[in-house]
Motif scaffolding. Structure first.
Motif, PDB file in Angstrom:
ATOM      1  N   PHE A 134       4.191   7.237   2.403  1.00 14.04           N
ATOM      2  CA  PHE A 134       4.662   6.046   3.098  1.00 14.04           C
ATOM      3  C   PHE A 134       4.313   4.808   2.285  1.00 14.04           C
ATOM      4  CE2 PHE A 134       6.090   7.634   7.115  1.00 14.04           C
ATOM      5  CZ  PHE A 134       5.348   8.778   7.352  1.00 14.04           C
ATOM      6  N   TYR A 162       0.487   5.263   1.311  1.00 13.95           N
ATOM      7  CA  TYR A 162      -0.270   6.245   2.072  1.00 13.95           C
ATOM      8  C   TYR A 162       0.369   7.607   1.842  1.00 13.95           C
ATOM      9  CZ  TYR A 162      -2.787   2.747   4.853  1.00 13.95           C
ATOM     10  OH  TYR A 162      -3.616   1.742   5.279  1.00 13.95           O
ATOM     11  N   PHE A 171       5.700  -0.399   7.775  1.00 13.89           N
ATOM     12  CA  PHE A 171       5.766   0.880   7.070  1.00 13.89           C
ATOM     13  C   PHE A 171       7.213   1.311   6.864  1.00 13.89           C
ATOM     14  CE2 PHE A 171       1.440   2.602   6.861  1.00 13.89           C
ATOM     15  CZ  PHE A 171       0.761   1.696   7.655  1.00 13.89           C
ATOM     16  N   GLY A 172       7.455   1.955   5.739  1.00 17.75           N
ATOM     17  CA  GLY A 172       8.739   2.589   5.510  1.00 17.75           C
ATOM     18  C   GLY A 172       8.816   3.918   6.236  1.00 17.75           C
ATOM     19  N   ALA A 173       9.970   4.562   6.130  1.00 19.08           N
ATOM     20  CA  ALA A 173      10.206   5.818   6.844  1.00 19.08           C
ATOM     21  C   ALA A 173       9.615   7.021   6.133  1.00 19.08           C
ATOM     22  CB  ALA A 173      11.709   6.023   7.052  1.00 19.08           C
ATOM     23  N   MET A 223       0.938  -4.931   8.597  1.00 13.57           N
ATOM     24  CA  MET A 223       1.691  -4.126   7.645  1.00 13.57           C
ATOM     25  C   MET A 223       2.917  -3.516   8.310  1.00 13.57           C
ATOM     26  SD  MET A 223      -0.248  -4.590   5.047  1.00 13.57           S
ATOM     27  CE  MET A 223       0.419  -3.500   3.809  1.00 13.57           C
ATOM     28  N   LEU A 241       0.838  -1.199   0.000  1.00 15.76           N
ATOM     29  CA  LEU A 241       0.000   0.000   0.000  1.00 15.76           C
ATOM     30  C   LEU A 241       0.866   1.239   0.000  1.00 15.76           C
ATOM     31  CD1 LEU A 241      -1.695  -2.355   1.511  1.00 15.76           C
ATOM     32  CD2 LEU A 241      -2.974  -0.479   2.513  1.00 15.76           C
TER      33      LEU A 241
END
Lengths: 112, 111
Positions: free
Chosen positions: B89, B36, B101-103, B99, B34
């Motif tokens: 993100f 965001y 999440f990346g930074a 999930m 995903l």
């Protein structure tokens, strides 16, 4: 409002004090999540509630952190004896089954 | 344990041009991906998703590409608009309720 609601939006507290952060999820969403975002970092998973199942607490960084979800709806994240490293934006999200997360606007916590 | 990485902390693009945001992940068991978008003082909002059975998903100006063999996905925005300026993100996981999440990548679209 139809979105996820978090309160307070900002909280400044002294080191060593306890704080409570509140989350009202979207009505009908069975899943509720807490994440935090420290400065310059990604979203760090804290805890996940799904229906009446036992919560997944695997992301809680220490035993000073706890959360509960009453009646399958509202959730409270409690941080005891706050430390400066707890300063972050705490984000709550909710979701329907097998659906993307909907986030609130977060609570910015500053520990002085 | 960074299972999802966004190696570019920021990206600047001229209005009307293409924006390409990249994301790498390490876990081959991830099946859902995903993107965001986050504006200041707001929570992230869901933008677009893709599952592992596809390699492309398009929604208006936004297209997500997935390369499973390379464990890489990208978000293309074309044409870019100043209102697209935000932090993006990437998130990946085996299920929607699991999930990582990346930074984030801060996109700035210049008029």
């Amino acid at each position: 409002g139809a979105g996820v609601s978090q309160s307070p939006s900002n909280k400044v507290t002294e080191k060593g004090k306890d704080v409570e952060l509140r989350c009202d999820p979207i009505s009908g969403h069975t899943a509720l999540y807490w994440y935090r975002q420290s400065l310059g970092q990604g979203l760090e998973f804290l805890i996940y509630f799904q229906g009446n199942s036992a919560p997944d607490k695997s992301g809680l960084p220490s035993d000073r952190f706890s959360a509960e979800r009453t009646g399958g709806s509202v959730s409270t994240l409690t941080i005891q004896r706050t430390q400066q490293e707890d300063s972050a934006v705490y984000l709550c999200a909710s979701s329907a089954t097998n659906s993307p997360l909907h986030f609130g606007n977060g609570t910015r916590l500053t520990v002085t | 344990d960074q299972q999802v990485k966004q190696n570019s902390p920021s990206l600047s693009v001229q209005e009307g041009r293409i924006s390409i945001l990249n994301c790498d992940y390490t876990n081959s068991m991830f099946d859902y991906f995903l993107w965001y978008k986050k504006y200041p003082a707001e929570g992230p909002t869901f933008l677009i998703s893709i599952s592992s059975i596809k390699d492309k998903n398009e929604d208006g100006r936004f297209t997500v590409f997935l390369n499973k063999s390379a464990k890489h996905l990208s978000l293309h925005i074309v044409p870019s608009q100043p209102g697209d300026s935000a932090v993006y993100f990437c998130a990946a996981g085996p299920f929607y309720n699991d999930m990582r999440f990346g930074a984030g990548t801060r996109l700035t679209v210049k008029p």
